[in-house]
Design an enzyme around this catalytic site. Sequence first.
Site, PDB file in Angstrom:
ATOM      1  N   CYS A 116      45.062  34.845  51.473  1.00  0.00           N
ATOM      2  CA  CYS A 116      44.609  35.713  50.376  1.00  0.00           C
ATOM      3  C   CYS A 116      45.811  36.493  49.835  1.00  0.00           C
ATOM      4  O   CYS A 116      45.953  36.696  48.629  1.00  0.00           O
ATOM      5  CB  CYS A 116      43.556  36.693  50.870  1.00  0.00           C
ATOM      6  SG  CYS A 116      42.078  35.944  51.556  1.00  0.00           S
TER       7      CYS A 116
ATOM      8  N   CYS B  10      37.725  31.778  46.411  1.00  0.00           N
ATOM      9  CA  CYS B  10      39.120  31.990  46.803  1.00  0.00           C
ATOM     10  C   CYS B  10      39.494  31.088  47.974  1.00  0.00           C
ATOM     11  O   CYS B  10      40.570  30.484  47.994  1.00  0.00           O
ATOM     12  CB  CYS B  10      39.353  33.450  47.178  1.00  0.00           C
ATOM     13  SG  CYS B  10      39.488  34.564  45.758  1.00  0.00           S
TER      14      CYS B  10
END
Length: 268
Positions: A177, A229
Amino acid sequence: MRHTSHYVIATAIIVAAAPAIAQTSVTDEIAKYRQLLADGNPAELWEMRGEELWKKKDGPQKASLEQCDLGKGPGVLKGAYVELPRYFKDVNKVMDLEQRLLHCRMTLQGLTREQGTKTPFASAGNPSDIEALVSYITAESKGMKMAVTASHPQEKTAYEIGKKIFFHRGGAHDFACATCHSTDGQRIRLQELPNILTKSNAQAAYTTWPAYRVSQGEVRTMQHRLNDCFRQQRFPEPLYGSDAITAVTMFLAKNAEGGVYNAPALKR
């Protein structure tokens, strides 16, 4: 020669500044576009449907969700979302909104886990009750400040786990991330990538989900955002309502502490 040198220097400055100028221009135009649509955000339709679903007697037990306790008492929605995720004593664990909502649908309405997690994310011709319910619930906290406490030991643990996941690299691209969201000024195509480690950016990012995605014609929740994501990182897609997603959400929500909540919002 002097005039030529000045010309070369000026040209170099313009060329060097061009990407920044172009980036600012694109960002400004997107902001204008959002502003034009802000007064007629289609997410309002999801909010209305979510309110109907919240009050509808449904499931094997023919019960509504009006006694669902999201942390501030049965049926209290005002200000509940800005304090989530949080520790819930009745289940002895930390839950985010979508986990807790699933819990209420199972315990109050009698749905099975499979029934409760059916269609978490809408697709063409296949609407999601969950996205509508989340839209309604989160809208009840508009204008309030994020206030996730992380004071309970399990909340602190969830935060630390979420932080580790945020920085964990893996998958086919060796991404985390943090690869996209720990540096200022990064973009993918026209999309700005907020630096979640900067408080103002964390606040701006977190407080605008869920959001109506113009490109998809649907309201998307935080669970959908995080799942997408992971997909883009080429990680295995997390199970809906997983503790891993709740941990990441805790990390993001706590980083956004003090930000004014303003969702469901509108995004590209």
